[in-house]
Each structure stands twice: as structure tokens, then as C-alpha cells.
Design a protein around this motif. Structure first.
Motif, PDB file in Angstrom:
ATOM      1  N   ASN A  57       0.831  -1.196   0.000  1.00 18.05           N
ATOM      2  CA  ASN A  57       0.000   0.000   0.000  1.00 18.05           C
ATOM      3  C   ASN A  57       0.867   1.248   0.000  1.00 18.05           C
ATOM      4  O   ASN A  57       1.580   1.515   0.950  1.00 18.05           O
ATOM      5  N   TRP A  58       0.796   2.035  -1.058  1.00 15.12           N
ATOM      6  CA  TRP A  58       1.649   3.223  -1.163  1.00 15.12           C
ATOM      7  C   TRP A  58       1.296   4.251  -0.111  1.00 15.12           C
ATOM      8  O   TRP A  58       2.049   5.158   0.176  1.00 15.12           O
ATOM      9  N   LEU A  59       0.117   4.099   0.496  1.00 16.42           N
ATOM     10  CA  LEU A  59      -0.306   5.094   1.476  1.00 16.42           C
ATOM     11  C   LEU A  59       0.321   4.876   2.853  1.00 16.42           C
ATOM     12  O   LEU A  59       0.043   5.622   3.774  1.00 16.42           O
ATOM     13  N   TYR A  60       1.182   3.864   2.948  1.00 12.33           N
ATOM     14  CA  TYR A  60       1.898   3.722   4.207  1.00 12.33           C
ATOM     15  C   TYR A  60       2.898   4.868   4.304  1.00 12.33           C
ATOM     16  O   TYR A  60       3.802   4.979   3.486  1.00 12.33           O
ATOM     17  N   VAL A  61       2.727   5.751   5.281  1.00 10.24           N
ATOM     18  CA  VAL A  61       3.523   6.978   5.318  1.00 10.24           C
ATOM     19  C   VAL A  61       4.669   6.922   6.324  1.00 10.24           C
ATOM     20  O   VAL A  61       5.504   7.810   6.368  1.00 10.24           O
ATOM     21  N   GLY A  62       4.712   5.875   7.138  1.00 16.54           N
ATOM     22  CA  GLY A  62       5.804   5.764   8.104  1.00 16.54           C
ATOM     23  C   GLY A  62       5.547   6.607   9.340  1.00 16.54           C
ATOM     24  O   GLY A  62       4.526   7.280   9.453  1.00 16.54           O
ATOM     25  N   PRO A  63       6.510   6.589  10.258  1.00 17.84           N
ATOM     26  CA  PRO A  63       6.310   7.325  11.513  1.00 17.84           C
ATOM     27  C   PRO A  63       6.395   8.840  11.325  1.00 17.84           C
ATOM     28  O   PRO A  63       6.880   9.317  10.297  1.00 17.84           O
ATOM     29  N   TYR A  64       5.920   9.565  12.322  1.00 16.90           N
ATOM     30  CA  TYR A  64       6.062  11.023  12.299  1.00 16.90           C
ATOM     31  C   TYR A  64       7.524  11.381  12.570  1.00 16.90           C
ATOM     32  O   TYR A  64       8.204  10.708  13.318  1.00 16.90           O
ATOM     33  N   VAL A  65       7.978  12.440  11.923  1.00 16.45           N
ATOM     34  CA  VAL A  65       9.365  12.874  12.107  1.00 16.45           C
ATOM     35  C   VAL A  65       9.359  14.164  12.915  1.00 16.45           C
ATOM     36  O   VAL A  65       8.575  15.075  12.643  1.00 16.45           O
ATOM     37  N   ASP A  66      10.239  14.208  13.914  1.00 19.17           N
ATOM     38  CA  ASP A  66      10.275  15.351  14.818  1.00 19.17           C
ATOM     39  C   ASP A  66      11.303  16.377  14.325  1.00 19.17           C
ATOM     40  O   ASP A  66      12.499  16.122  14.352  1.00 19.17           O
ATOM     41  N   TYR A  67      10.835  17.486  13.827  1.00 16.19           N
ATOM     42  CA  TYR A  67      11.729  18.602  13.478  1.00 16.19           C
ATOM     43  C   TYR A  67      10.902  19.880  13.513  1.00 16.19           C
ATOM     44  O   TYR A  67       9.668  19.829  13.474  1.00 16.19           O
ATOM     45  N   THR A  68      11.560  21.007  13.600  1.00 21.71           N
ATOM     46  CA  THR A  68      10.831  22.274  13.671  1.00 21.71           C
ATOM     47  C   THR A  68      10.392  22.675  12.263  1.00 21.71           C
ATOM     48  O   THR A  68      11.239  22.906  11.391  1.00 21.71           O
TER      49      THR A  68
END
Ligand SMILES: [Zn+2]
Ligand SMILES: [Zn+2]
Length: 388
Positions: free
Chosen positions: A340-351
Motif C-alpha cells: 500500500n503506497w499510502l503507508y507513510v511511516g512514523p512522524y518525524v520530529d523537526y521544527t
């Protein structure tokens, strides 16, 4: 190997005698057990490099590399090669072959397609460690980034190749535009700022005719792959949004792996680019800023006041020197193994906005532009979640 076992082995084989005869360098003046205690705490690649400095240290470390290395996990083997490549100017780590490849100074992002499909190919594997979303001829690979960062750090080898890696790429399509008769312009400009590899991309879609044309037509349409999570594929703004919505609906209602609430959040996350362009249409002449939630990419969109030109800019932070297995790199890469291409992975923490600001501080040193800051769409997005 535990140092006591090693010491026993050294004593048994009479290497202490050898050791005593070679105490010239300061490090070799340490008592053997202390030195072994120190080397036991080194990373494997550091032990390897140390063992190749002189016979005495080779005897102290006494690793059987050919036997020990293949017994490591894949991740640890890659870590070993990454550690070695850090010090070797002419080598880079191949994730596919799990070894080092020699530098090829004709292999730059602008020539990658030629290297990959043409006769000039020198890498004996079909490695591709790009982001997997590029439609332009410019394709920055993980090893391009690593070589650029390394050569920049070293400062005295392959500097011409470094300049070629860091060259700005531009491409204009008119005749073969995906949205004729519109003109599409693309530019990619890499920079090393604070030892980080930052890439700025720009797409400009222009209507140079006398007729009113939509810049993002529903038919044909253009492809704007800002990042794996913010992409407009064929079908223009409306088509792209509709396709994503119907794909998510299929997942929610048929695959049973996501609730309707999660589906609506996902839809908001993967249509940030469409949202930004639509907001830009509401405020022509103003920059609209946004940021990806799943990779460190800042975004800015502007529609000209006469609505004949759309400008989309993206600033990607590919981070510092590291491994192709690092999460900071993998966040920028489309996961082709996922069905599924809609798998976006975890959130990334940056400003959010910090990469764009870092770039403009570095480039203009505060001369600035007249960007009018509207309310961040991201803030709107967060607010919107509570209403879902
Ligand atoms: Zn390879
Ligand atoms: Zn992204």
C-alpha cells in the motif's frame, strides 16, 4: 573477543614477547592488558583500522575478519562498512552488495539515469538508493549525499567531483510538457549547511499563452513529487485528491486495517500539497508555507497575481553523514516493499519551517525576501483533527 581470552591467547602464542620489543609509539607503551581493555571498547570498524596501522597492533587485536564479519547481522555489517567508508575518501557503502564500491566521478545526480540505463555504468549491481519518487532526470542517491558530505569534510580530495555533485540542475519542458501548452521548469540545488545535506527543489508551471488555462488541469496534469508523502500525481489537483480519497476509502472499508477516523487523518496528511496550492489560489502573490509530517521537508507555494504562474518550492534535510539504514534517510524514501503506497511511516520530529529558514539564512544572510507568512496550514491541520 573478551580481553582475558585474548590475553591468554597472546601469552600462549608468545605475543607478549613481540609486544615488548615494539614499544616505540606512545600507545604501545601502555601495559598490554590496559591496551586490550581499551580496544575491547572500540567499534568493529575502528578495530579493523587500528589493526592495519602496524604489526604490533594487528597482533593485539588479532581479529579474523574473513570469518567474523559474515557472522554479523546485516545491520551490523552495514554499520561496519559505513564506519570504514567514513575514513576512505574513494569508497561508498552499497546497501545491496553489503560492501564498499569505488568512487565513480561521472556518477552525479544529473547523470544518474545515464549511469543506470546507459553504457557508462560502472557499478556492478542494479543498486538504486534514490528516494524513488523522481520523475526528472535529477536523482540524488544516498551515496551521492554521503560522498558530498565526506569530501566536503575532508576538503582536500576529489574536490572537482564534489563540485559536480553539488551543481545546480535545471530542466525546462515546453514541447513535451505533461500539460501542454504550459511550460514546466524544474530546478534542484543542493547545499551543505552545518554539515547537513540540504536540497532545494523548485517547480514552476507557467501559462505563456494568451488564453486562460488551468495550471493544474484535470486531464493529463503534471506530476509534482515533492516527497513520498506530498505528491501530486496525474490528474491535477482535483484528480489527485479524489484518487487518494478513493484509495483510502478502499483501505478503510475493505482492508479493515484502518478506522474511518484514521483514514480521514491520513487523507489530510497526504493532501497537504493539494491544500497548500488551493490556499495559494485564495491568496495570489503570497507564499503559503507548509511542512511534511513524515520527512524533514518544508514547502512553499505561490500563485502569481495574474494566476498564470505557480511556484512550488521544497527544502529537504537529508541530515549528516550516516548509514543508508538510518531512519532520517529512510523517511525520504518511498517504501516500495509496502503493498500500500499510502503507508507513510512514523512522524518525524523537526521544527517546521526550520530547513527553509536555515537555507535562506545561509544563502542570503538575512537579505530576505518579501514572503508574507500566512497562518501555517499545519496549525490548521492540527486544529482540524479535533473536529474529525
Ligand atoms: Zn553494489
Ligand atoms: Zn514527506
Amino acid at each position: 573477543m573478551h580481553h582475558s581470552r585474548l590475553l591468554r591467547r597472546l601469552l600462549r602464542k608468545g605475543r607478549c614477547q613481540f609486544w615488548r620489543r615494539n614499544q616505540k609509539a606512545a600507545i604501545l607503551q601502555l601495559p598490554l592488558d590496559i591496551l586490550v581493555l581499551i580496544t575491547d571498547n572500540l567499534a568493529l570498524h575502528d578495530k579493523f583500522l587500528l589493526s592495519h596501522t602496524c604489526k604490533a597492533l594487528r597482533q593485539v587485536l588479532l581479529q579474523e575478519w574473513d570469518i567474523e564479519l559474515p557472522q554479523l547481522s546485516f545491520e551490523h555489517q552495514i554499520g561496519f562498512w559505513v564506519g570504514l567508508a567514513y575514513t576512505l575518501p574513494s569508497r561508498w557503502v552499497c546497501l545491496k552488495c553489503c560492501k564498499l564500491h569505488p568512487i565513480d566521478t561521472s556518477d552525479v545526480p544529473a547523470a544518474f539515469m545515464l549511469i543506470k540505463y546507459g553504457a557508462v555504468r560502472t557499478v556492478p549491481c542494479s543498486l538504486e538508493s534514490s528516494r524513488g519518487i523522481e520523475v526528472e532526470q535529477y536523482s540524488v542517491q544516498h551515496y551521492h549525499i554521503q560522498l558530498a558530505l565526506k569530501l566536503s569534510r575532508l576538503g582536500n580530495v576529489y574536490q572537482q567531483y564534489l563540485a559536480a555533485l553539488m551543481q545546480t540542475f535545471t530542466h525546462t519542458r515546453t514541447k513535451y510538457s505533461l500539460t501542454p501548452p504550459l511550460t514546466e521548469f524544474y530546478a534542484a540545488e543542493p547545499r551543505i549547511i552545518n554539515r547537513r545535506f540540504i536540497l532545494r527543489e523548485e517547480w514552476k508551471i507557467s501559462n505563456n499563452t494568451n488564453t486562460a488555462l488551468p495550471l493544474f488541469p484535470d486531464q493529463l496534469g503534471c506530476s509534482i513529487p515533492v516527497c513520498p508523502h506530498m505528491r501530486i500525481t496525474m490528474g491535477g489537483l482535483v484528480g489527485s485528491r479524489n484518487w487518494k480519497e478513493s484509495s483510502i476509502n478502499v483501505i478503510v472499508h475493505w482492508c479493515n486495517i484502518m478506522s474511518p477516523h484514521e483514514g480521514s487523518i491520513l487523507l489530510k496528511e497526504v493532501t497537504l500539497l493539494e491544500d497548500s496550492i488551493e490556499l495559494a489560489y485564495e491568496s495570489p502573490g503570497q507564499w503559503i508555507f507548509n511542512s511534511c509530517l513524515h520527512c524533514s521537508t518544508d514547502l512553499a507555494v505561490m500563485i502569481s497575481t495574474d494566476e498564470r504562474k505557480a511556484t512550488i518550492r521544497a527544502w529537504h534535510d537529508f541530515g549528516i553523514e550516516g548509514s543508508p539504514l538510518d531512519a532520517s534517510w529512510k523517511a525520504h524514501v518511498r517504501d516500495e516493499n509496502r503493498a500500500n503506497w499510502l503507508y507513510v511511516g512514523p512522524y518525524v520530529d523537526y521544527t517546521h519551517g526550520s530547513i527553509r529558514e536555515l537555507w535562506s539564512e545561509h544563502v542570503s544572510h538575512g537579505t530576505g525576501t518579501s514572503h508574507a507568512k500566512l497562518r501555517s496550514i499545519f496549525t490548521k491541520l492540527i486544529d482540524g483533527w479535533s473536529e474529525v
